[in-house]
Design a protein around this motif. Structure first.
Motif, short mmCIF file in Angstrom:
data_model
loop_
_atom_site.label_atom_id
_atom_site.label_comp_id
_atom_site.label_asym_id
_atom_site.label_seq_id
_atom_site.Cartn_x
_atom_site.Cartn_y
_atom_site.Cartn_z
N ASP A 19 0.85 -1.18 0.00
CA ASP A 19 0.00 0.00 0.00
C ASP A 19 0.89 1.24 0.00
OD1 ASP A 19 -1.56 2.27 1.02
OD2 ASP A 19 -3.13 0.80 1.41
N PHE A 20 0.88 1.98 -1.08
CA PHE A 20 1.75 3.16 -1.23
C PHE A 20 1.54 4.15 -0.11
CE2 PHE A 20 3.22 7.19 -2.73
CZ PHE A 20 4.21 6.95 -3.66
N SER A 21 0.29 4.53 0.16
CA SER A 21 0.01 5.56 1.16
C SER A 21 0.38 5.10 2.56
CB SER A 21 -1.47 5.96 1.11
OG SER A 21 -2.30 4.85 1.37
N ARG A 22 0.16 3.82 2.87
CA ARG A 22 0.50 3.32 4.20
C ARG A 22 2.00 3.34 4.44
NH1 ARG A 22 -1.38 -1.72 3.88
NH2 ARG A 22 0.65 -2.62 3.36
N ALA A 27 6.74 5.81 6.89
CA ALA A 27 8.08 6.37 6.69
C ALA A 27 8.16 7.79 7.25
CB ALA A 27 8.43 6.36 5.21
N PHE A 28 7.13 8.58 7.00
CA PHE A 28 7.14 9.97 7.45
C PHE A 28 7.07 10.06 8.98
CE2 PHE A 28 5.13 14.16 8.25
CZ PHE A 28 6.09 14.95 7.64
N TYR A 241 10.76 -2.31 4.22
CA TYR A 241 11.17 -3.59 4.78
C TYR A 241 10.16 -4.08 5.82
CZ TYR A 241 13.87 -7.24 7.02
OH TYR A 241 14.26 -8.46 7.52
N LYS A 242 9.79 -3.21 6.72
CA LYS A 242 8.86 -3.58 7.78
C LYS A 242 7.52 -4.02 7.20
CE LYS A 242 6.17 -1.63 11.58
NZ LYS A 242 5.80 -0.39 12.32
N ASP A 243 7.04 -3.33 6.18
CA ASP A 243 5.73 -3.62 5.61
C ASP A 243 5.70 -4.97 4.90
OD1 ASP A 243 3.02 -2.21 5.08
OD2 ASP A 243 3.58 -3.01 3.10
N ASN A 244 6.83 -5.37 4.33
CA ASN A 244 6.82 -6.56 3.48
C ASN A 244 7.55 -7.77 4.07
OD1 ASN A 244 5.53 -5.34 1.02
ND2 ASN A 244 7.27 -3.97 1.24
#
Length: 257
Positions: A19-22, A27-28, A241-244
């Motif tokens: 998910d791009f926005s997530r 990250a921000f 990395y965390k997301d995937n």
């Protein structure tokens, strides 16, 4: 819980969703927590590397290269042996800088998990068992990238050399996290990074382009701000990395110890 290698195998076979926005939001949020300390660390480390590189240039090319001829240092003008020395210097510097980069990732993880961190966190991997793997992996990537790019530039194909450099950097940007968070060896980490990136090429490319644009905002004003916006790129790497891939309990204990 599946290991990092098992997760990468599953990604290779079935792909994955992102998910791009997530990822951008994560990250921000992480960046806001590490921006100041990591920015100071990057500024100090950059100055140190600059002195080291200038010293190496003075040793191999002479002091005149630092003063009168620094602008003329170009791989297109190098002899065969000089190109070899140039490539080896780049590989050495990349290898020695890799534990510092790993420290930025550890700082990002500490911030994300609510664990205390400090300026010294970025140097933790210089005395870590992961040092050898980090040094070998990044030196190898730098040697291949710089060597091929220098070869292309010697044939006056600079544009293709630039594309090659960015392509290799893009496909290997997860190597360091895979080593320190996934406990993978050099070959596994490089292969794993290629697999993960290739399965979501365009979305990951979009995320990194946005991260670079955000980082470049630091050039506005006195330019020194770039040192405090560059950490956003590492926060993006971490969030991807965390997301995937994520972290298992053993890695959590090792990182936070």
């Amino acid at each position: 819980m599946p290991t990092t290698s098992e997760k990468i195998t599953a990604i290779k076979e079935n792909g994955y969703d992102i998910d791009f926005s997530r990822v951008f939001e994560n990250a921000f949020e992480n960046y806001k927590k590490i921006a100041l300390i990591s920015g100071i660390a990057i500024l100090l480390f950059t100055l140190f590397i600059l002195f080291v590189v200038l010293g190496l240039i003075a040793i191999f090319f002479g002091f005149s290269a630092i003063t009168d001829e620094i602008g003329s240092i170009n791989p297109e003008n190098f002899s065969g042996i000089t190109i070899l020395i140039y490539v080896l210097i780049v590989g050495l510097v990349a290898g020695l800088a890799s534990p510092f980069t790993a420290g930025i990732f550890k700082m990002a993880h500490c911030a994300d998990s609510g664990t205390e961190f400090s300026l010294g966190t970025v140097f933790d991997y210089y005395s870590s068992p992961y040092f050898n793997q980090l040094f070998i992996a990044t030196s190898l990537i730098a040697l291949i990238s710089t060597g091929m790019t220098s070869l292309l530039e010697s044939f006056d194909i600079r544009f293709l050399g630039v594309i090659l450099t960015y392509t290799i950097s893009f496909f290997t940007f997860l190597v360091i996290p895979l080593i320190i968070f996934g406990n993978l060896k050099v070959a596994e980490a490089i292969k794993g990074s290629f697999i993960i990136v290739s399965k979501q090429f365009f979305i990951l490319l979009g995320l990194l382009i946005v991260a670079v644009i955000m980082a470049m905002l630091g050039l506005i004003g006195f330019c020194i701000g770039i040192f405090f916006t560059i950490p956003f790129i590492y926060s993006m790497y971490y969030a991807i990395y965390k997301d995937n891939i994520g972290f298992d309990d053993e890695v959590e204990v090792q990182i936070n110890s």
